[in-house]
Design a protein around this motif. Structure first.
Motif, PDB file in Angstrom:
ATOM      1  N   VAL A  21       0.811  -1.265   0.141  1.00  0.00           N
ATOM      2  CA  VAL A  21      -0.026  -0.047  -0.109  1.00  0.00           C
ATOM      3  C   VAL A  21       1.002   1.104  -0.018  1.00  0.00           C
ATOM      4  O   VAL A  21       0.475   2.272  -0.699  1.00  0.00           O
ATOM      5  CB  VAL A  21      -0.963   0.094   1.091  1.00  0.00           C
ATOM      6  N   THR A  36      -9.862   5.116  -4.943  1.00  0.00           N
ATOM      7  CA  THR A  36     -10.851   4.645  -3.926  1.00  0.00           C
ATOM      8  C   THR A  36     -10.142   3.424  -3.114  1.00  0.00           C
ATOM      9  O   THR A  36      -9.091   3.169  -3.908  1.00  0.00           O
ATOM     10  CB  THR A  36     -12.066   4.267  -4.597  1.00  0.00           C
ATOM     11  N   MET A  37     -10.598   2.961  -2.209  1.00  0.00           N
ATOM     12  CA  MET A  37      -9.877   1.694  -1.587  1.00  0.00           C
ATOM     13  C   MET A  37      -9.921   0.544  -2.665  1.00  0.00           C
ATOM     14  O   MET A  37      -8.810  -0.195  -2.813  1.00  0.00           O
ATOM     15  CB  MET A  37     -10.703   1.247  -0.385  1.00  0.00           C
ATOM     16  N   SER A  38     -11.071   0.562  -3.380  1.00  0.00           N
ATOM     17  CA  SER A  38     -11.074  -0.373  -4.575  1.00  0.00           C
ATOM     18  C   SER A  38      -9.993  -0.419  -5.432  1.00  0.00           C
ATOM     19  O   SER A  38      -9.348  -1.449  -5.738  1.00  0.00           O
ATOM     20  CB  SER A  38     -12.452  -0.425  -5.221  1.00  0.00           C
ATOM     21  N   ILE A  40      -7.047   0.651  -4.603  1.00  0.00           N
ATOM     22  CA  ILE A  40      -5.651   0.425  -4.207  1.00  0.00           C
ATOM     23  C   ILE A  40      -5.776  -1.156  -3.926  1.00  0.00           C
ATOM     24  O   ILE A  40      -4.756  -1.890  -4.321  1.00  0.00           O
ATOM     25  CB  ILE A  40      -5.762   0.961  -2.677  1.00  0.00           C
ATOM     26  N   LYS A  41      -6.747  -1.790  -3.591  1.00  0.00           N
ATOM     27  CA  LYS A  41      -6.977  -3.264  -3.626  1.00  0.00           C
ATOM     28  C   LYS A  41      -6.739  -4.022  -4.999  1.00  0.00           C
ATOM     29  O   LYS A  41      -6.095  -5.016  -5.149  1.00  0.00           O
ATOM     30  CB  LYS A  41      -8.264  -3.526  -3.024  1.00  0.00           C
ATOM     31  N   ASP A  48      -9.393  -4.802   2.643  1.00  0.00           N
ATOM     32  CA  ASP A  48      -9.622  -3.355   3.337  1.00  0.00           C
ATOM     33  C   ASP A  48      -9.019  -3.118   4.543  1.00  0.00           C
ATOM     34  O   ASP A  48      -8.541  -2.169   4.873  1.00  0.00           O
ATOM     35  CB  ASP A  48     -11.302  -3.473   3.519  1.00  0.00           C
ATOM     36  N   ILE A  51      -5.600  -1.833   4.294  1.00  0.00           N
ATOM     37  CA  ILE A  51      -5.461  -0.388   3.938  1.00  0.00           C
ATOM     38  C   ILE A  51      -5.640   0.246   5.181  1.00  0.00           C
ATOM     39  O   ILE A  51      -5.084   1.701   5.572  1.00  0.00           O
ATOM     40  CB  ILE A  51      -6.589  -0.105   2.671  1.00  0.00           C
ATOM     41  N   ILE A  52      -6.653   0.203   5.973  1.00  0.00           N
ATOM     42  CA  ILE A  52      -7.007   0.867   6.991  1.00  0.00           C
ATOM     43  C   ILE A  52      -5.915   0.584   8.175  1.00  0.00           C
ATOM     44  O   ILE A  52      -5.734   1.771   8.732  1.00  0.00           O
ATOM     45  CB  ILE A  52      -8.523   0.432   7.806  1.00  0.00           C
ATOM     46  N   CYS A  55      -3.275   3.185   7.269  1.00  0.00           N
ATOM     47  CA  CYS A  55      -3.638   4.599   7.471  1.00  0.00           C
ATOM     48  C   CYS A  55      -3.448   4.686   9.107  1.00  0.00           C
ATOM     49  O   CYS A  55      -2.983   5.839   9.502  1.00  0.00           O
ATOM     50  CB  CYS A  55      -4.891   4.768   7.026  1.00  0.00           C
ATOM     51  N   PHE A  63      -8.853   5.570   5.402  1.00  0.00           N
ATOM     52  CA  PHE A  63      -8.151   6.007   3.890  1.00  0.00           C
ATOM     53  C   PHE A  63      -8.784   7.793   3.840  1.00  0.00           C
ATOM     54  O   PHE A  63      -7.834   8.382   3.117  1.00  0.00           O
ATOM     55  CB  PHE A  63      -8.806   5.160   3.039  1.00  0.00           C
ATOM     56  N   SER A  64      -9.889   7.986   3.947  1.00  0.00           N
ATOM     57  CA  SER A  64     -10.480   9.264   3.598  1.00  0.00           C
ATOM     58  C   SER A  64      -9.582  10.245   4.227  1.00  0.00           C
ATOM     59  O   SER A  64      -9.439  11.478   3.996  1.00  0.00           O
ATOM     60  CB  SER A  64     -11.966   9.465   3.865  1.00  0.00           C
TER      61      SER A  64
END
Length: 272
Positions: A21, A36-38, A40-41, A48, A51-52, A55, A63-64
């Motif tokens: 990531v 979006t997270m999608s 990145i995936k 998910d 990613i969280i 962050c 992520f936001s």
């Protein structure tokens, strides 16, 4: 501390998946704010939760929150570089650049296809919310001056109700710079289910709203931290004018006669 320094500082403590990531974000740089997270995936093959956790290890809630921090940093850099420029020149250049950038993305075949849909439509509705809702109202006015009766709808609930009653003979024109506005997407999804034609006007060809479109007209202004910017609206309005002019030319509309008719209808609305 910049987000790049923050990532590099925490990099040794990241797991193998979290480093994927980190590498992706460092390679994408400021463009990550439009991902979006999608996205990145798709590029990293992580979930998910990874990613969280990444962050949160950097000190962000998710992520936001990270995207906002990156956008603020990018905005601050631009503001610093703009201080030496005459602000009036800066504004005019920004708006001129918006038109030129949008012009470069115009596909005349798509404009012609959109005009065909307008010609064939029994009913035409224009969907947009927020600033894009204002553009929808502007397009309704431009259409009227070209002899086209269309209805702009900016209330999401009313959009959904109208969309539920559309048929294959009807047309929806949808505005969203990001292409990810949930209210607009939900409304055109209903219209699509009823086989209405969709013209999507958006920045991103792979965005959810673009994917719903039978034809896509592409705007050019990214505005993650500057929603409702004048440059974004200018990009949309430029495409509106191109679309209306395309309709007038293809149908050999006597624009002068139409303008006179409209003018005469409102002359008595002016004070002497």
């Amino acid at each position: 501390m910049s987000y790049t320094h923050l990532i590099r500082e925490h990099y040794p403590q990241l797991t193998k998946s979290e480093k994927k990531v980190a590498d992706f974000i460092l390679s994408a740089q400021e463009k990550i704010i439009y991902s979006t997270m999608s996205d990145i995936k798709k590029h990293t093959n992580v979930g998910d939760a990874t990613i969280i956790r990444f962050c949160q290890k950097l000190g962000f809630s998710g992520f936001s929150d990270l995207k906002i921090a990156i956008a603020k940093e990018d905005f601050s850099h631009q503001a610093t570089s703009d201080t030496a420029v005459n602000f009036a020149d800066l504004v005019s250049k920004r708006l001129a650049d918006a038109i030129l950038a949008t012009k470069q993305l115009i596909n005349i075949d798509h404009i012609n296809q959109a005009v065909d849909y307008i010609n064939q439509a029994h009913q035409i509705y224009i969907f947009g919310v927020g600033s894009s809702g204002n553009t929808a109202v502007d397009l309704e006015s431009l259409f009227l001056r070209a002899g086209i009766q269309a209805k702009a709808i900016t209330d999401p609930h009313f959009q959904a109700q109208v969309a539920s009653l559309l048929t294959e003979d009807d047309l929806v024109i949808a505005f969203s710079l990001s292409g990810k506005t949930k209210d607009t997407f939900d409304s055109i999804a209903i219209a699509k289910k009823n086989h209405a034609k969709i013209i999507s006007i958006t920045n991103y060809l792979l965005s959810p709203i673009a994917q719903q479109g039978d034809v896509v007209l592409q705007t050019a202004i990214e505005e993650f931290l500057n929603g409702g910017s004048l440059a974004g609206k200018i990009s949309q309005l430029y495409l509106c004018d191109v679309l209306v002019n395309g309709y007038e030319r293809k149908n050999n509309i006597d624009t002068l006669a139409l303008k006179e008719t409209v003018l005469r209808s409102i002359l008595d609305k002016s004070l002497d």
